[in-house]
Design a protein around this motif. Structure first.
Motif, mmCIF file in Angstrom:
data_model
loop_
_atom_site.group_PDB
_atom_site.id
_atom_site.type_symbol
_atom_site.label_atom_id
_atom_site.label_comp_id
_atom_site.label_asym_id
_atom_site.label_seq_id
_atom_site.Cartn_x
_atom_site.Cartn_y
_atom_site.Cartn_z
ATOM 1 N N THR A 95 0.831 -1.195 0.000
ATOM 2 C CA THR A 95 0.000 0.000 0.000
ATOM 3 C C THR A 95 0.868 1.248 0.000
ATOM 4 O OG1 THR A 95 -0.098 0.085 2.402
ATOM 5 C CG2 THR A 95 -1.763 -1.249 1.283
ATOM 6 N N MET A 96 0.248 2.367 -0.332
ATOM 7 C CA MET A 96 0.964 3.635 -0.295
ATOM 8 C C MET A 96 1.452 3.943 1.116
ATOM 9 S SD MET A 96 2.113 6.186 -1.981
ATOM 10 C CE MET A 96 1.233 6.052 -3.532
ATOM 11 N N CYS A 97 0.633 3.608 2.115
ATOM 12 C CA CYS A 97 1.025 3.828 3.514
ATOM 13 C C CYS A 97 2.260 3.013 3.870
ATOM 14 C CB CYS A 97 -0.142 3.471 4.438
ATOM 15 S SG CYS A 97 0.219 3.690 6.190
ATOM 16 N N GLY A 98 2.292 1.750 3.393
ATOM 17 C CA GLY A 98 3.443 0.896 3.672
ATOM 18 C C GLY A 98 4.706 1.425 3.036
ATOM 19 N N ARG A 99 4.595 1.924 1.788
ATOM 20 C CA ARG A 99 5.771 2.467 1.120
ATOM 21 C C ARG A 99 6.249 3.751 1.790
ATOM 22 N NH1 ARG A 99 2.817 0.803 -3.505
ATOM 23 N NH2 ARG A 99 2.158 2.937 -3.930
ATOM 24 N N CYS A 100 5.327 4.584 2.225
ATOM 25 C CA CYS A 100 5.709 5.818 2.931
ATOM 26 C C CYS A 100 6.383 5.498 4.258
ATOM 27 C CB CYS A 100 4.473 6.684 3.171
ATOM 28 S SG CYS A 100 3.786 7.435 1.680
ATOM 29 N N LEU A 101 5.870 4.462 4.933
ATOM 30 C CA LEU A 101 6.472 4.064 6.204
ATOM 31 C C LEU A 101 7.888 3.555 5.992
ATOM 32 C CD1 LEU A 101 5.836 3.792 9.234
ATOM 33 C CD2 LEU A 101 5.098 1.447 8.774
ATOM 34 N N SER A 102 8.083 2.752 4.943
ATOM 35 C CA SER A 102 9.417 2.227 4.661
ATOM 36 C C SER A 102 10.391 3.340 4.291
ATOM 37 C CB SER A 102 9.349 1.204 3.522
ATOM 38 O OG SER A 102 8.594 0.076 3.907
ATOM 39 N N SER A 103 9.917 4.313 3.488
ATOM 40 C CA SER A 103 10.790 5.428 3.119
ATOM 41 C C SER A 103 11.130 6.285 4.327
ATOM 42 C CB SER A 103 10.129 6.286 2.040
ATOM 43 O OG SER A 103 8.908 6.839 2.518
ATOM 44 N N SER A 104 10.188 6.407 5.275
ATOM 45 C CA SER A 104 10.456 7.166 6.493
ATOM 46 C C SER A 104 11.542 6.492 7.320
ATOM 47 C CB SER A 104 9.177 7.302 7.326
ATOM 48 O OG SER A 104 8.183 7.989 6.617
ATOM 49 N N PHE A 105 11.495 5.158 7.401
ATOM 50 C CA PHE A 105 12.533 4.420 8.122
ATOM 51 C C PHE A 105 13.907 4.621 7.480
ATOM 52 C CE2 PHE A 105 9.133 1.519 9.902
ATOM 53 C CZ PHE A 105 9.325 1.939 11.202
ATOM 54 N N ILE A 106 13.940 4.686 6.158
ATOM 55 C CA ILE A 106 15.215 4.898 5.468
ATOM 56 C C ILE A 106 15.807 6.255 5.848
ATOM 57 C CG2 ILE A 106 16.300 5.215 3.211
ATOM 58 C CD1 ILE A 106 14.258 3.245 2.079
ATOM 59 N N VAL A 107 14.968 7.295 5.811
ATOM 60 C CA VAL A 107 15.446 8.646 6.113
ATOM 61 C C VAL A 107 15.904 8.748 7.560
ATOM 62 C CG1 VAL A 107 14.767 11.068 6.281
ATOM 63 C CG2 VAL A 107 14.006 9.695 4.337
ATOM 64 N N VAL A 108 15.086 8.225 8.489
ATOM 65 C CA VAL A 108 15.430 8.310 9.909
ATOM 66 C C VAL A 108 16.709 7.529 10.203
ATOM 67 C CG1 VAL A 108 14.679 7.703 12.242
ATOM 68 C CG2 VAL A 108 13.045 8.698 10.637
ATOM 69 N N THR A 109 16.826 6.327 9.628
ATOM 70 C CA THR A 109 18.021 5.515 9.867
ATOM 71 C C THR A 109 19.259 6.158 9.269
ATOM 72 O OG1 THR A 109 16.604 3.544 9.775
ATOM 73 C CG2 THR A 109 18.969 3.192 9.673
ATOM 74 N N TYR A 110 19.107 6.784 8.114
ATOM 75 C CA TYR A 110 20.241 7.476 7.500
ATOM 76 C C TYR A 110 20.700 8.642 8.376
ATOM 77 C CZ TYR A 110 23.034 9.996 4.044
ATOM 78 O OH TYR A 110 24.057 10.639 3.400
ATOM 79 N N VAL A 111 19.750 9.424 8.898
ATOM 80 C CA VAL A 111 20.102 10.544 9.785
ATOM 81 C C VAL A 111 20.772 10.027 11.048
ATOM 82 C CG1 VAL A 111 19.156 12.407 11.197
ATOM 83 C CG2 VAL A 111 18.301 12.046 8.877
ATOM 84 N N LEU A 112 20.244 8.947 11.601
ATOM 85 C CA LEU A 112 20.853 8.355 12.793
ATOM 86 C C LEU A 112 22.278 7.881 12.521
ATOM 87 C CD1 LEU A 112 17.965 6.255 14.395
ATOM 88 C CD2 LEU A 112 19.044 8.305 15.326
ATOM 89 N N ALA A 113 22.499 7.306 11.337
ATOM 90 C CA ALA A 113 23.838 6.823 10.995
ATOM 91 C C ALA A 113 24.832 7.986 10.909
ATOM 92 C CB ALA A 113 23.801 6.053 9.681
ATOM 93 N N VAL A 114 24.393 9.109 10.329
ATOM 94 C CA VAL A 114 25.273 10.280 10.233
ATOM 95 C C VAL A 114 25.578 10.829 11.620
ATOM 96 C CG1 VAL A 114 25.457 12.646 9.388
ATOM 97 C CG2 VAL A 114 24.500 10.873 7.915
#
Length: 238
Positions: A100-119
Protein backbone atom coordinates in the motif's frame (compact mmCIF):
# COMPACT_ATOMS: atom_id res chain seq x y z
CA UNK A 1 11.54 -24.40 6.46
CA UNK A 2 8.57 -22.22 5.61
CA UNK A 3 8.92 -20.35 8.90
CA UNK A 4 12.69 -20.00 8.51
CA UNK A 5 12.15 -18.55 5.06
CA UNK A 6 10.18 -15.74 6.61
CA UNK A 7 13.03 -14.50 8.80
CA UNK A 8 14.47 -11.14 7.62
CA UNK A 9 18.09 -12.17 8.16
CA UNK A 10 19.61 -8.77 7.31
CA UNK A 11 17.38 -7.01 9.82
CA UNK A 12 17.95 -9.76 12.39
CA UNK A 13 21.74 -9.50 12.09
CA UNK A 14 21.52 -5.71 12.28
CA UNK A 15 19.35 -5.97 15.40
CA UNK A 16 21.79 -8.29 17.14
CA UNK A 17 24.68 -6.00 16.20
CA UNK A 18 22.77 -2.97 17.43
CA UNK A 19 21.87 -4.56 20.77
CA UNK A 20 25.43 -5.73 21.40
CA UNK A 21 26.96 -2.43 20.25
CA UNK A 22 24.65 -0.27 22.34
CA UNK A 23 25.14 -2.53 25.36
CA UNK A 24 28.92 -2.16 25.05
CA UNK A 25 28.82 1.57 24.40
CA UNK A 26 26.31 2.49 27.09
CA UNK A 27 27.44 0.05 29.78
CA UNK A 28 31.17 0.54 29.40
CA UNK A 29 30.84 4.24 28.63
CA UNK A 30 28.79 4.89 31.76
CA UNK A 31 31.29 3.11 34.01
CA UNK A 32 34.27 4.68 32.24
CA UNK A 33 32.90 8.16 32.90
CA UNK A 34 32.52 7.33 36.59
CA UNK A 35 36.09 6.04 36.79
CA UNK A 36 37.38 9.09 34.89
CA UNK A 37 35.88 11.42 37.46
CA UNK A 38 37.54 9.37 40.19
CA UNK A 39 40.95 9.53 38.48
CA UNK A 40 40.73 13.28 37.92
CA UNK A 41 39.64 13.85 41.50
CA UNK A 42 42.43 11.70 42.94
CA UNK A 43 45.47 12.59 40.81
CA UNK A 44 44.84 15.79 38.84
CA UNK A 45 42.76 18.13 41.01
CA UNK A 46 42.84 18.93 44.71
CA UNK A 47 40.08 21.50 44.81
CA UNK A 48 36.46 20.54 44.22
CA UNK A 49 35.85 23.72 42.26
CA UNK A 50 38.49 22.68 39.74
CA UNK A 51 36.56 19.66 38.50
CA UNK A 52 32.96 20.46 39.48
CA UNK A 53 32.18 21.44 35.88
CA UNK A 54 33.61 18.16 34.63
CA UNK A 55 31.53 16.28 37.20
CA UNK A 56 28.34 17.94 35.93
CA UNK A 57 29.26 17.18 32.31
CA UNK A 58 29.89 13.54 33.19
CA UNK A 59 26.53 13.33 34.97
CA UNK A 60 24.83 14.87 31.95
CA UNK A 61 26.43 12.36 29.56
CA UNK A 62 25.39 9.49 31.82
CA UNK A 63 21.76 10.62 31.56
CA UNK A 64 22.19 10.85 27.79
CA UNK A 65 23.46 7.26 27.81
CA UNK A 66 20.28 6.14 29.58
CA UNK A 67 18.21 7.79 26.87
CA UNK A 68 20.30 6.32 24.05
CA UNK A 69 19.97 2.81 25.41
CA UNK A 70 16.17 3.09 25.67
CA UNK A 71 15.76 4.73 22.26
CA UNK A 72 17.91 2.29 20.31
CA UNK A 73 16.30 -0.71 22.01
CA UNK A 74 12.85 0.42 20.87
CA UNK A 75 14.00 1.59 17.43
CA UNK A 76 15.78 -1.68 16.66
CA UNK A 77 12.66 -3.63 17.61
CA UNK A 78 10.60 -1.44 15.27
CA UNK A 79 13.05 -1.92 12.41
CA UNK A 80 13.07 -5.67 12.97
CA UNK A 81 9.27 -5.70 12.89
CA UNK A 82 9.37 -3.69 9.65
CA UNK A 83 11.78 -6.28 8.24
CA UNK A 84 9.33 -9.08 9.06
CA UNK A 85 6.50 -7.07 7.52
CA UNK A 86 8.26 -6.69 4.21
CA UNK A 87 9.39 -10.31 3.71
CA UNK A 88 7.90 -12.42 1.01
CA UNK A 89 7.08 -15.06 3.61
CA UNK A 90 4.41 -12.75 4.98
CA UNK A 91 2.61 -13.17 1.68
CA UNK A 92 3.15 -16.93 1.67
CA UNK A 93 1.99 -17.37 5.27
CA UNK A 94 -0.87 -14.90 5.55
CA UNK A 95 -2.08 -14.74 1.99
CA UNK A 96 -1.66 -12.33 -0.90
CA UNK A 97 0.63 -9.45 0.00
CA UNK A 98 -0.25 -6.02 -1.31
CA UNK A 99 2.04 -3.03 -0.97
CA UNK A 100 0.00 0.00 0.00
CA UNK A 101 0.96 3.63 -0.29
CA UNK A 102 1.03 3.83 3.51
CA UNK A 103 3.44 0.90 3.67
CA UNK A 104 5.77 2.47 1.12
CA UNK A 105 5.71 5.82 2.93
CA UNK A 106 6.47 4.06 6.20
CA UNK A 107 9.42 2.23 4.66
CA UNK A 108 10.79 5.43 3.12
CA UNK A 109 10.46 7.17 6.49
CA UNK A 110 12.53 4.42 8.12
CA UNK A 111 15.21 4.90 5.47
CA UNK A 112 15.45 8.65 6.11
CA UNK A 113 15.43 8.31 9.91
CA UNK A 114 18.02 5.51 9.87
CA UNK A 115 20.24 7.48 7.50
CA UNK A 116 20.10 10.54 9.78
CA UNK A 117 20.85 8.36 12.79
CA UNK A 118 23.84 6.82 10.99
CA UNK A 119 25.27 10.28 10.23
CA UNK A 120 24.76 11.42 13.82
CA UNK A 121 26.21 8.20 15.19
CA UNK A 122 29.27 8.67 13.01
CA UNK A 123 29.91 11.83 15.05
CA UNK A 124 29.40 9.85 18.27
CA UNK A 125 31.85 7.24 17.00
CA UNK A 126 34.45 9.93 16.32
CA UNK A 127 33.81 11.56 19.70
CA UNK A 128 34.23 8.24 21.52
CA UNK A 129 37.74 8.00 20.08
CA UNK A 130 38.87 11.10 22.02
CA UNK A 131 39.17 9.46 25.48
CA UNK A 132 40.90 6.47 23.88
CA UNK A 133 43.39 8.89 22.34
CA UNK A 134 43.94 10.60 25.70
CA UNK A 135 44.59 7.32 27.53
CA UNK A 136 46.75 6.03 24.69
CA UNK A 137 48.99 9.10 24.97
CA UNK A 138 49.07 8.67 28.74
CA UNK A 139 50.00 5.01 28.40
CA UNK A 140 52.75 5.82 25.88
CA UNK A 141 54.18 8.45 28.23
CA UNK A 142 54.19 5.97 31.11
CA UNK A 143 55.96 3.43 28.93
CA UNK A 144 58.64 6.02 28.12
CA UNK A 145 59.06 6.76 31.83
CA UNK A 146 59.54 3.07 32.58
CA UNK A 147 62.25 2.89 29.91
CA UNK A 148 64.06 5.98 31.25
CA UNK A 149 63.99 5.08 34.93
CA UNK A 150 67.78 5.45 35.16
CA UNK A 151 67.67 9.16 34.28
CA UNK A 152 65.32 10.79 36.81
CA UNK A 153 66.02 14.28 35.52
CA UNK A 154 64.52 13.41 32.15
CA UNK A 155 61.63 11.53 33.72
CA UNK A 156 60.35 14.56 35.61
CA UNK A 157 59.94 16.42 32.32
CA UNK A 158 57.50 13.81 31.01
CA UNK A 159 53.98 14.84 32.00
CA UNK A 160 50.33 14.39 31.11
CA UNK A 161 48.41 17.64 31.53
CA UNK A 162 44.65 17.17 31.84
CA UNK A 163 44.21 20.90 31.27
CA UNK A 164 45.50 20.57 27.70
CA UNK A 165 42.60 18.27 26.87
CA UNK A 166 39.99 20.59 28.36
CA UNK A 167 39.24 18.30 31.29
CA UNK A 168 40.22 20.93 33.85
CA UNK A 169 40.51 24.73 33.84
CA UNK A 170 43.99 26.20 33.38
CA UNK A 171 44.14 27.38 37.00
CA UNK A 172 43.59 23.86 38.34
CA UNK A 173 46.26 22.56 40.74
CA UNK A 174 48.20 20.44 40.01
CA UNK A 175 46.35 19.74 36.77
CA UNK A 176 49.06 17.37 35.58
CA UNK A 177 51.03 14.30 36.63
CA UNK A 178 54.74 13.92 35.91
CA UNK A 179 57.54 11.45 36.28
CA UNK A 180 57.18 8.61 38.72
CA UNK A 181 53.85 10.01 39.93
CA UNK A 182 52.45 9.51 36.45
CA UNK A 183 54.01 6.06 36.24
CA UNK A 184 52.35 5.06 39.50
CA UNK A 185 49.00 6.30 38.18
CA UNK A 186 49.34 4.12 35.08
CA UNK A 187 49.94 1.06 37.25
CA UNK A 188 46.75 1.48 39.27
CA UNK A 189 43.78 -0.79 38.76
CA UNK A 190 41.49 2.21 38.19
CA UNK A 191 43.57 3.47 35.29
CA UNK A 192 43.79 0.11 33.50
CA UNK A 193 40.09 -0.55 33.95
CA UNK A 194 39.12 2.92 32.69
CA UNK A 195 41.34 2.53 29.63
CA UNK A 196 39.83 -0.87 28.81
CA UNK A 197 36.30 0.46 29.32
CA UNK A 198 36.85 3.31 26.88
CA UNK A 199 38.24 0.88 24.30
CA UNK A 200 35.17 -1.33 24.75
CA UNK A 201 32.86 1.70 24.45
CA UNK A 202 34.66 2.76 21.27
CA UNK A 203 34.25 -0.75 19.84
CA UNK A 204 30.57 -0.69 20.82
CA UNK A 205 30.09 2.60 18.96
CA UNK A 206 31.69 1.03 15.88
CA UNK A 207 29.45 -2.04 16.09
CA UNK A 208 26.38 0.19 16.40
CA UNK A 209 27.45 2.18 13.35
CA UNK A 210 27.84 -1.07 11.41
CA UNK A 211 24.35 -2.09 12.53
CA UNK A 212 22.85 1.20 11.31
CA UNK A 213 24.56 0.81 7.93
CA UNK A 214 23.16 -2.72 7.69
CA UNK A 215 19.70 -1.36 8.50
CA UNK A 216 20.08 1.23 5.74
CA UNK A 217 20.92 -1.50 3.21
CA UNK A 218 18.04 -3.75 4.28
CA UNK A 219 15.40 -1.01 4.52
CA UNK A 220 16.45 0.47 1.17
CA UNK A 221 16.22 -2.94 -0.47
CA UNK A 222 12.84 -3.60 1.10
CA UNK A 223 11.52 -0.25 -0.06
CA UNK A 224 12.77 -0.83 -3.60
CA UNK A 225 11.03 -4.19 -3.75
CA UNK A 226 7.81 -2.76 -2.31
CA UNK A 227 7.94 0.11 -4.77
CA UNK A 228 8.65 -1.77 -7.97
CA UNK A 229 7.38 -5.30 -7.37
CA UNK A 230 4.70 -4.88 -4.73
CA UNK A 231 1.86 -4.75 -7.27
CA UNK A 232 2.93 -8.16 -8.56
CA UNK A 233 2.63 -9.68 -5.08
CA UNK A 234 6.39 -10.19 -4.63
CA UNK A 235 7.69 -9.27 -1.20
CA UNK A 236 11.14 -8.28 -0.04
CA UNK A 237 13.60 -10.82 1.30
CA UNK A 238 15.81 -8.71 3.55
Amino acid sequence: MRCLGGVPYCSLVATLLCFSGIALFCGCGHQALTETERLIETYFARNLQDYITLAYIILYFQYVIYGLASFFFLYCIVLLAEGFYTTSAAKQTFGEFRSTMCGRCLSSSFIVVTYVLAVLWLLVFAFSALPVYFFYNMDATCHTIDVLTETPASINQLCVDARQYGLLPWNAVPGKACGMTLSSVCKTREYRMTYDLYIAAFAGAGITLLALLTYIVSTTYNFAVLRHLGRKGIGARC
